[in-house]
Write an enzyme that holds these catalytic residues in place. Structure first.
Site, PDB file in Angstrom:
ATOM      1  N   ASP A   1      -3.040   4.747  -2.482  1.00 15.95           N
ATOM      2  CA  ASP A   1      -4.025   5.276  -1.625  1.00 15.95           C
ATOM      3  C   ASP A   1      -4.206   6.694  -2.254  1.00 15.95           C
ATOM      4  OD1 ASP A   1      -5.403   5.202   0.996  1.00 15.95           O
ATOM      5  OD2 ASP A   1      -4.337   6.857   1.269  1.00 15.95           O
TER       6      ASP A   1
ATOM      7  N   GLU B   1      -6.446   4.229  -6.023  1.00 19.67           N
ATOM      8  CA  GLU B   1      -7.699   4.493  -5.319  1.00 19.67           C
ATOM      9  C   GLU B   1      -8.072   5.994  -6.097  1.00 19.67           C
ATOM     10  OE1 GLU B   1      -9.640   4.684  -0.785  1.00 19.67           O
ATOM     11  OE2 GLU B   1      -7.533   5.715  -1.227  1.00 19.67           O
TER      12      GLU B   1
ATOM     13  N   ASP C   1       0.689  -1.436   0.125  1.00 19.17           N
ATOM     14  CA  ASP C   1      -0.067  -0.004  -0.047  1.00 19.17           C
ATOM     15  C   ASP C   1       0.931   1.086   0.112  1.00 19.17           C
ATOM     16  OD1 ASP C   1      -2.379   1.476   0.128  1.00 19.17           O
ATOM     17  OD2 ASP C   1      -3.167   0.003   1.714  1.00 19.17           O
TER      18      ASP C   1
ATOM     19  N   HIS D   1     -10.880  -2.276   3.745  1.00 18.80           N
ATOM     20  CA  HIS D   1     -11.091  -1.924   4.794  1.00 18.80           C
ATOM     21  C   HIS D   1     -11.751  -0.484   5.176  1.00 18.80           C
ATOM     22  CE1 HIS D   1      -8.266   0.551   2.530  1.00 18.80           C
ATOM     23  NE2 HIS D   1      -7.995   1.479   3.440  1.00 18.80           N
ATOM     24  N   ASP D   2     -12.021  -0.003   4.186  1.00 14.28           N
ATOM     25  CA  ASP D   2     -12.973   1.576   4.417  1.00 14.28           C
ATOM     26  C   ASP D   2     -14.281   1.099   4.253  1.00 14.28           C
ATOM     27  OD1 ASP D   2     -10.653   3.076   5.056  1.00 14.28           O
ATOM     28  OD2 ASP D   2     -10.289   3.621   3.056  1.00 14.28           O
TER      29      ASP D   2
END
Length: 551
Positions: free
Chosen positions: A200, A242, A98, A316-317
């Protein structure tokens, strides 16, 4: 299409803090992940997307990085991540790191040096502005985590910019030194043999703060093209960005191979259609299947020839898939399998979030004090202070709070679900005694083995990977149906998104088709009659050829 190794791959996301704790401190770690690699190999996945494990004060659970080239002590050591990369490789699994480069932690040496003096060579690594005449922030821009996007630094009398927590100052990507530092760091990781990067909020690095342009700034794509040239471009790796702001047109700019930017992006249009236009995810709207199908068809069609889709229900969000789009109660198993089938048979690269393969669900903690997520806590305080009732905010958190995805992985029905011998950093979902990996592995008809079959089908079926997409029954309020087509080969995918049985009249050209049933959550179908009955949350996939089927 120029075929790539990641076209038929399946990615499994691990949120390390919640996956498996090997040392009993209540926090998942790298050693715990290494100990579960055989489980992931059995599932059949090709890559592990590892949420951040870098050195961090954990203000945002690792998305605030204090050292890109060291590992947080609670997760392990550099030696352990190198062992993870090597042990995963033995099982033909690659590691996707990440990459969080829109911002750093306020404890990163660059920021500490930037704060030390306005004349520091690192000052311009971040975004600083003078206050207005009355001392107030330079403008009214807001942080995504609530409050102003500007934080005052008393020592220098200036404000620094942060789109997330005030402990996550944004990097200044207009500074060539920042670009060079990041590229060197990326190459350091690539040299260790990782399989690529998940990037990210990468659509924010081209921001123009003074013009209040945050996403898709004019410098974004040139910055990504330079990153491609300087780091991962010559290497055979996967890169996924993302991009909450992406449209299909913008996504093609990222993922068209001719532009030499990224392999693919995460887009969230199918997610945000369930959010209230004014209040966002904290006031969810009912899931609208017809609108969802329109969104999927748009992305499948518009990225068909010059881009690539990422396919996901949760991460995860986001809330747990079976709670958001299926039935976490009576039809938990059936709806979880249906959701898996509906997603994995689309064109693109599927992503599985930890626990999805056993049907883990959302959680409803009794108290706001049981939650750890900084976003949920900040918005709860801000909005209840503004008069929003406690019960309304809790319903929003129950539906869409990030801790739904972060409750510890449910390995078995023992103490702490087999996650840890200590006190878990976040409370467990109480249903772990019924919903756990051990039970799934003991049941050949479990959700786990349904995912395993879908993953293997991608390796066996070229039409599943490269076939084009044809939407069927566009206006049906309960059924998501589509074909995949490659030459004479066809896949028909039917999914009932409801708890009610459905009777369907199929298009004439499909009536009487005979083929091979590939997968189903009730039974296999080898023939299509004029009228098809679907049980609650039933789905199935049938392969057939135009040359071998009757008209």
């Amino acid at each position: 299409m120029n075929k790539q190794w990641w076209h038929d791959a399946v990615v499994y996301q691990i949120y390390p803090r919640s996956f498996c704790d090997a040392n009993g401190d209540g926090i998942g770690d790298l050693a715990g992940i290494i100990g579960k690699l055989d489980y992931l190999q059995k599932l059949g996945i090709d890559l592990i997307w590892l949420s951040p494990v870098y050195k961090s004060p954990m203000d945002d659970n690792g998305y605030d990085i204090a050292d890109y080239q060291d590992i947080a002590a609670e997760f392990g050591t550099l030696a352990e991540i190198e062992r993870l990369i090597a042990e995963a490789a033995k099982r033909d699994i690659r590691i996707l790191m990440d990459l969080v480069v829109n911002h750093t932690s306020d404890e990163h040496p660059w920021f500490l040096a930037a704060k030390s003096s306005p004349n520091s060579p690192y000052r311009d690594y971040y975004i600083w502005r003078k206050p207005q005449a009355d001392g107030s922030p330079p403008d009214d821009q807001r942080s995504f985590f609530g409050g102003s996007a500007w934080e005052f630094d008393e020592a220098s009398g200036e404000y620094f910019f942060h789109l997330f927590s005030k402990r996550q100052p944004d990097l200044n990507w207009e500074n060539p030194a920042v670009q060079q530092e990041v590229h060197q760091m990326m190459n350091w990781w690539l040299d260790k043999g990782i399989g690529g990067f998940r990037m990210d909020v990468i659509d924010l690095i081209g921001k123009q703060v003074d013009d209040k342009i945050l996403t898709n700034g004019p410098r974004l794509h040139p910055l990504l093209q330079e990153m491609h040239r300087a780091s991962f471009g010559p290497r055979n790796v996967l890169t996924v960005g993302e991009t909450w702001s992406a449209t299909p047109q913008i996504a093609r700019m990222y993922s068209d191979p001719a532009r030499e930017e990224l392999s693919m992006v995460f887009q969230f249009e199918h997610v945000t259609q369930t959010w209230d236009p004014e209040h966002g995810k904290w006031k969810p709207r009912p899931f609208d299947l017809v609108e969802f199908k329109r969104i999927i068809a748009k992305w499948q069609t518009e990225l068909a020839d010059s881009g690539w889709n990422s396919l996901f229900w949760n991460n995860h969000d986001l809330p747990r898939a079976v709670s958001k789009y299926g039935d976490p109660g009576r039809f938990r198993v059936e709806s979880a399998k249906m959701l898996a089938t509906a997603l994995h048979c689309l064109k693109g690269t599927p992503y599985i979030y930890q626990g999805e393969e056993i049907g883990m669900t959302n959680v409803r903690f009794d108290s706001i004090d049981d939650y750890q997520d900084i976003e949920s806590l900040n918005f709860y305080r801000e909005r209840t202070d503004a008069g929003v009732p406690h019960v309304d905010m809790m319903e929003g958190i129950y539906a869409n709070g990030r801790d739904n995805a972060r409750t510890p992985m449910q390995w078995d029905d023992s103490f702490n679900a087999g996650f840890s011998d200590g006190t878990p950093w976040l409370k467990l979902n109480p249903n772990y005694r019924q919903v756990n990996a051990e039970a799934a592995l003991a049941d050949p008809d479990s959700i786990f083995f349904h995912y395993q079959r879908l993953i293997s089908l991608r390796k066996e079926s070229e039409v599943m990977v490269y076939g084009d997409y044809q939407q069927l029954l566009e206006e049906h309020p309960q059924v998501f149906a589509y074909q995949r087509r490659l030459g004479e080969q066809r896949l028909l995918v039917l999914n009932n998104f409801s708890a009610q049985p459905v009777e369907l009249d199929l298009p004439t050209e499909l009536t009487g088709i005979e083929g091979q049933g590939l997968i189903g959550n009730y039974s296999l179908r080898h023939r299509l009659d004029e009228r098809v009955s679907l049980a609650p949350y039933e789905s199935f996939v049938m392969a057939f050829s135009l040359t071998s089927s009757p008209p």
